[in-house]
Design an enzyme around this catalytic site. Structure first.
Site, PDB file in Angstrom:
ATOM      1  N   GLY A  15     -19.882  13.222  56.301  1.00 28.91           N
ATOM      2  CA  GLY A  15     -19.076  11.838  55.550  1.00 28.91           C
ATOM      3  C   GLY A  15     -20.450  11.970  55.148  1.00 28.91           C
ATOM      4  N   CYS A  16     -21.348  10.881  54.948  1.00 33.50           N
ATOM      5  CA  CYS A  16     -22.271   9.848  53.991  1.00 33.50           C
ATOM      6  C   CYS A  16     -23.287  11.170  54.114  1.00 33.50           C
ATOM      7  CB  CYS A  16     -22.823   8.587  54.299  1.00 33.50           C
ATOM      8  SG  CYS A  16     -23.893   8.052  52.875  1.00 33.50           S
ATOM      9  N   PHE A  17     -24.317  11.195  53.326  1.00 34.46           N
ATOM     10  CA  PHE A  17     -24.924  12.553  53.712  1.00 34.46           C
ATOM     11  C   PHE A  17     -26.769  11.615  53.852  1.00 34.46           C
ATOM     12  CE2 PHE A  17     -25.063  13.398  48.437  1.00 34.46           C
ATOM     13  CZ  PHE A  17     -24.716  12.396  48.544  1.00 34.46           C
TER      14      PHE A  17
END
Ligand code: SME
Length: 337
Positions: free
Chosen positions: A7-9
Site C-alpha cells: 500500500g502507500c509507501f
C-alpha cells in the site's frame, strides 16, 4: 535486499525503517510494465497505467534479522485479502507484493506465505514474484513520515508503537528460560509503553476444587496495575472464555459481555490473548510405540485444538480501546513468552 509493496509507501517505509537489523528502507516504484521505459514520476504512477506498485526496498543484515522475520512483519501490516486496496488507498499502485532479486529467497518467502494462507484459510492476493524493476521515488517521498509527523498514513499509529514494544520485549527476554520472569517483564513493558489500566497474566494451574470438572483453573500471575481477582474458572469471564475457545477475545464494552468478571469497576473494555506452549507436549501414542509429539500443542486427550497454558489480560478505562491491530501484535508478543 527485499522489496515489499504494502500500500502507500510512506507507512511501509516508516515501519521497516524501525525494524532492528534493517539498514535502510527506501520508497520507490517496482514491477512497472515492460512498455514503460525508465524511471516514472509519482504523478505517472498515480495514473495507475504504468504497472508500477509503490514499493519499499529493504536492505537488511541477515545476521541480525532473517528474511523469514521480515516477511512475517510485512504480513502484519497488510491485509493480504484486499486486492488493489490497503486502508483508504485504492488502485493497482497500492497492490501488495513481495519481489525478490535473489532466487534463493523464494523458498523462504513461499514458506511464510503458505503459513499465513493456512492461518487465514483463503488464497492471498499478495504477489510473490522476481523483481522486474525498481526505481527510487522522488526525494520528497523519502522518510516522508519523519519529515511530516502528522502526515497521512494508512497504518494506525499504534502499529509503530507495537513494533518497538515487540522488538524490546524480544530483546529484554533474550533466552531467559523462566516463564515467570518472561511474563513479569512482558507485563511491565506493555504497561509502561502502552499505558493501559491493567496488564497481566493468568496461568492455567490445578484447581483448588474440582468444581469446573476440568481440575484446572486460571490463577493470577505476574501483572501491573491494581489488585485483581485471584482465580477464574474455565469458561468464566473474558479470561475463562479466551482459555476455553483458545483464541483472542476483544471486548469493546465489558458491560455487554455476558459473564464478565469485574475485578475493577474502572475497567470498561478488555482484550484477552491466549499463550500457547512453544514446545509440544509428549503424549504416549495409541499404538504403544513410544511417545509421540503433538505438533498442535494439544494435551493427550485427543482434542485437536491447541491448549493455552496462560492468558494475557489487558484492561482499559475507555470503551472500545482494542481492535484487530492490538490482537495481532499482542498475539505476536505472546508467542515470545
Ligand atoms: N475481567 C476479567 C477478569 C480479570 S480482570 O480484568 C484483571 C474477566 O472477565 O475474565
Amino acid at each position: 535486499m527485499i522489496y515489499f509493496a504494502g500500500g502507500c509507501f510512506w507507512g511501509t517505509e516508516h515501519f521497516f525503517s524501525g525494524v532492528d537489523g534493517v539498514v535502510s528502507a527506501v520508497s520507490g516504484y517496482a514491477q512497472g510494465s515492460p512498455e514503460f521505459d525508465g524511471r516514472p514520476s509519482y504523478e505517472q504512477v498515480y495514473t495507475d497505467t504504468t504497472g508500477f506498485a509503490e514499493t519499499v526496498r529493504v536492505c537488511y543484515r541477515p545476521e541480525r534479522i532473517s528474511l523469514e522475520t521480515l516477511a512475517d512483519l510485512y504480513f502484519s501490516i497488510i491485509d493480504p485479502l484486499s486486492l488493489n486496496r490497503q486502508g483508504h488507498d485504492e488502485g493497482t499502485r497500492y497492490r501488495t507484493g513481495i519481489y525478490y532479486s535473489d532466487p534463493a529467497d523464494l523458498p523462504v518467502l513461499q514458506g511464510v506465505y503458505s503459513v499465513v494462507e493456512a492461518r487465514i484459510g483463503q488464497p492471498l492476493v499478495v504477489e510473490l514474484e522476481p523483481l522486474r524493476n525498481f526505481f527510487e521515488a522522488e526525494e520528497r517521498h523519502q522518510l516522508y513520515l519523519d519529515k511530516n509527523p502528522d502526515g497521512y498514513c494508512h497504518l494506525p499509529a499504534r502499529v509503530f508503537k507495537y513494533l518497538r514494544l515487540y522488538q524490546d520485549v524480544a530483546a529484554l527476554l533474550g533466552d531467559e528460560p523462566d516463564p515467570v520472569a518472561r511474563m513479569a517483564e512482558t507485563a511491565a513493558l506493555i504497561y509502561e509503553r502502552m499505558r493501559f489500566f491493567w496488564v497481566g497474566f493468568y496461568v492455567v494451574r490445578d484447581a483448588l476444587s474440582n468444581g469446573s470438572g476440568l481440575g484446572r483453573e486460571l490463577v493470577l500471575g505476574p501483572f501491573q496495575g491494581p489488585p485483581a481477582c485471584l482465580r477464574i474458572a474455565y469458561g468464566r469471564g473474558v479470561c475463562g472464555n479466551a482459555w476455553k475457545e483458545a483464541r483472542t477475545v476483544v471486548v469493546p464494552d465489558v458491560e455487554a459481555f455476558p459473564g464478565h468478571i469485574a475485578c475493577s469497576s474502572l475497567s470498561r473494555s478488555e482484550i484477552v490473548v491466549p499463550v500457547f506452549a512453544s514446545t509440544a507436549p509428549t503424549c504416549p501414542s495409541a499404538a504403544g510405540k513410544g511417545p509421540v509429539s503433538d505438533p498442535r500443542g494439544a494435551d493427550c486427550t485427543g482434542i485437536a485444538r491447541p491448549k493455552p497454558i496462560a492468558v494475557l489480560d489487558i484492561d482499559s478505562t475507555s470503551l472500545a480501546t482494542f481492535d484487530s491491530t492490538d490482537a495481532l501484535w499482542l498475539e505476536k508478543i505472546c508467542r515470545l513468552i
